[in-house]
Motif scaffolding. Structure first.
Motif, PDB file in Angstrom:
ATOM      1  N   GLY A 231     -43.695  44.511 -26.402  1.00  0.00           N
ATOM      2  CA  GLY A 231     -42.562  43.761 -26.929  1.00  0.00           C
ATOM      3  C   GLY A 231     -41.446  44.660 -27.415  1.00  0.00           C
ATOM      4  N   GLY A 232     -40.564  45.058 -26.524  1.00  0.00           N
ATOM      5  CA  GLY A 232     -39.436  45.900 -26.890  1.00  0.00           C
ATOM      6  C   GLY A 232     -38.115  45.162 -26.831  1.00  0.00           C
ATOM      7  N   TYR A 233     -37.046  45.897 -26.557  1.00  0.00           N
ATOM      8  CA  TYR A 233     -35.689  45.343 -26.560  1.00  0.00           C
ATOM      9  C   TYR A 233     -35.551  44.164 -25.601  1.00  0.00           C
ATOM     10  CZ  TYR A 233     -30.568  45.236 -26.376  1.00  0.00           C
ATOM     11  OH  TYR A 233     -29.245  44.840 -26.432  1.00  0.00           O
ATOM     12  N   HIS A 234     -36.131  44.298 -24.418  1.00  0.00           N
ATOM     13  CA  HIS A 234     -35.978  43.228 -23.425  1.00  0.00           C
ATOM     14  C   HIS A 234     -36.579  41.912 -23.916  1.00  0.00           C
ATOM     15  CE1 HIS A 234     -34.188  45.862 -20.565  1.00  0.00           C
ATOM     16  NE2 HIS A 234     -35.278  46.570 -20.359  1.00  0.00           N
ATOM     17  N   VAL A 235     -37.677  42.016 -24.654  1.00  0.00           N
ATOM     18  CA  VAL A 235     -38.322  40.810 -25.181  1.00  0.00           C
ATOM     19  C   VAL A 235     -37.582  40.270 -26.391  1.00  0.00           C
ATOM     20  CG1 VAL A 235     -40.408  39.914 -26.308  1.00  0.00           C
ATOM     21  CG2 VAL A 235     -40.605  41.410 -24.298  1.00  0.00           C
TER      22      VAL A 235
ATOM     23  N   PRO B 212     -45.078  38.841 -24.576  1.00  0.00           N
ATOM     24  CA  PRO B 212     -45.322  39.632 -23.371  1.00  0.00           C
ATOM     25  C   PRO B 212     -46.807  39.671 -22.997  1.00  0.00           C
ATOM     26  CG  PRO B 212     -44.834  41.055 -25.228  1.00  0.00           C
ATOM     27  CD  PRO B 212     -44.557  39.659 -25.678  1.00  0.00           C
ATOM     28  N   LEU B 213     -47.100  40.214 -21.841  1.00  0.00           N
ATOM     29  CA  LEU B 213     -48.473  40.238 -21.345  1.00  0.00           C
ATOM     30  C   LEU B 213     -49.386  41.111 -22.202  1.00  0.00           C
ATOM     31  CD1 LEU B 213     -47.813  40.567 -17.505  1.00  0.00           C
ATOM     32  CD2 LEU B 213     -48.175  38.479 -18.836  1.00  0.00           C
ATOM     33  N   GLY B 214     -48.848  42.213 -22.716  1.00  0.00           N
ATOM     34  CA  GLY B 214     -49.679  43.119 -23.497  1.00  0.00           C
ATOM     35  C   GLY B 214     -49.277  43.141 -24.958  1.00  0.00           C
ATOM     36  N   PRO B 215     -50.188  43.629 -25.788  1.00  0.00           N
ATOM     37  CA  PRO B 215     -51.530  44.100 -25.478  1.00  0.00           C
ATOM     38  C   PRO B 215     -52.483  42.941 -25.173  1.00  0.00           C
ATOM     39  CG  PRO B 215     -50.744  44.967 -27.595  1.00  0.00           C
ATOM     40  CD  PRO B 215     -49.849  43.843 -27.208  1.00  0.00           C
ATOM     41  N   ASP B 216     -53.523  43.254 -24.388  1.00  0.00           N
ATOM     42  CA  ASP B 216     -54.534  42.260 -24.067  1.00  0.00           C
ATOM     43  C   ASP B 216     -55.775  42.992 -23.554  1.00  0.00           C
ATOM     44  OD1 ASP B 216     -55.992  40.236 -22.143  1.00  0.00           O
ATOM     45  OD2 ASP B 216     -54.639  39.012 -23.349  1.00  0.00           O
ATOM     46  N   PRO B 217     -56.962  42.609 -24.004  1.00  0.00           N
ATOM     47  CA  PRO B 217     -58.176  43.291 -23.545  1.00  0.00           C
ATOM     48  C   PRO B 217     -58.357  43.247 -22.028  1.00  0.00           C
ATOM     49  CG  PRO B 217     -58.654  41.939 -25.468  1.00  0.00           C
ATOM     50  CD  PRO B 217     -57.256  41.603 -25.050  1.00  0.00           C
TER      51      PRO B 217
ATOM     52  N   VAL C 131     -43.684  50.482 -29.013  1.00  0.00           N
ATOM     53  CA  VAL C 131     -44.534  51.665 -29.151  1.00  0.00           C
ATOM     54  C   VAL C 131     -45.861  51.278 -29.799  1.00  0.00           C
ATOM     55  CG1 VAL C 131     -44.752  53.922 -30.247  1.00  0.00           C
ATOM     56  CG2 VAL C 131     -42.566  53.231 -29.223  1.00  0.00           C
ATOM     57  N   ALA C 132     -45.823  50.429 -30.799  1.00  0.00           N
ATOM     58  CA  ALA C 132     -47.050  49.986 -31.466  1.00  0.00           C
ATOM     59  C   ALA C 132     -47.960  49.233 -30.504  1.00  0.00           C
ATOM     60  CB  ALA C 132     -46.700  49.101 -32.668  1.00  0.00           C
ATOM     61  N   ASP C 133     -47.372  48.427 -29.628  1.00  0.00           N
ATOM     62  CA  ASP C 133     -48.166  47.695 -28.642  1.00  0.00           C
ATOM     63  C   ASP C 133     -48.881  48.651 -27.690  1.00  0.00           C
ATOM     64  OD1 ASP C 133     -47.472  45.241 -29.674  1.00  0.00           O
ATOM     65  OD2 ASP C 133     -45.939  44.810 -28.166  1.00  0.00           O
TER      66      ASP C 133
END
Length: 244
Positions: A82-86, A105-110, A147-149
């Protein structure tokens, strides 16, 4: 307030699959096939494409067109963090458009981590070898949330990997992928594998070959698990009430 916002979305809103955009023809094909895979898993679901950069149609134009026609929609970012685009591009596109919401967004995801793990195995990397380090290579963003994601994804991958798992970025964030590879070698790794945390081939994936790693994995697509994540994001945007 949230229920009022979601009220216009009853009745199978269109899924707007919003990708970054690429000039790479294989990347374009794989992104298009991801939306088709979601439709195959959910017969009757209508999908359309939108992009935040590089190629048309823009998410702004797609959302405006759907709103003008009175069609409800859910914009699902085909992005891994989830950055600027999101938080800016897509958020601005849906702001004020009645009947349109944005999913996360799709990530993060197991499930994405499971795909990463499989790509590493396909590249010949041994998850039991403590001297095989992994650099999780993401596109990069100046947004700390993105970055955290990526860091969260690396932490999840580390749970199934004996060697060190660190992160590197193609732009904006630190460290750059080549620096992360060099740091892994300085840390004692005998083999360094770059795990391409990208959906499809394109500009950032092309750069990974020059990062100095022993092996670079292929991007995440194609894989049916990603289409399942896409549908989960769509469903969660329609019914954001946590289970239980």
């Amino acid at each position: 307030m949230k229920k009022d916002l979601l009220a216009p979305l009853r009745g199978s809103p269109i899924l707007v699959a919003c990708a970054h955009g690429t000039r790479n023809p294989t990347g374009r094909r794989l992104i298009a096939e991801l939306a088709l895979a979601a439709r195959a898993l959910r017969p009757g679901l209508v999908t359309t494409a939108a992009f935040v950069d590089v190629q048309p149609p823009t998410v702004v134009d797609v959302v405006a067109g759907l709103a003008a026609s009175g069609q409800a929609a859910v914009v699902v970012p085909l992005l891994l963090s989830g950055g600027y685009h999101v938080h800016v591009d897509i958020a601005r596109a849906v702001a004020g458009s009645a009947g349109t919401v944005a999913a996360r967004p799709l990530g993060p995801d197991p499930r994405l981590v499971a795909v990463l793990h499989d790509r590493l195995l396909q590249a010949g990397a041994d998850p039991r070898d403590p001297l095989t380090a992994v650099v999780l290579a993401a596109a990069g963003s100046s947004d700390h949330r993105a970055v955290a994601d990526v860091e969260d994804t690396a932490d999840l991958l580390q749970r199934s990997w004996a060697g060190a798992v660190t992160t590197g970025y193609g732009s904006a964030a630190q460290p750059p992928v080549p620096d992360a590879v060099a740091a892994a070698r300085r840390g004692g790794a005998e083999r360094v594998v770059v795990a391409s945390y990208l959906l499809a081939p394109g500009h950032f994936h092309d750069k990974l070959a020059g990062a100095g790693a022993d092996v670079v994995t292929t991007p995440l697509l194609p894989d049916p698990r990603i289409a399942a994540v896409l549908l989960d994001r769509y469903d969660a945007a329609l019914d954001p009430t946590p289970a239980g």
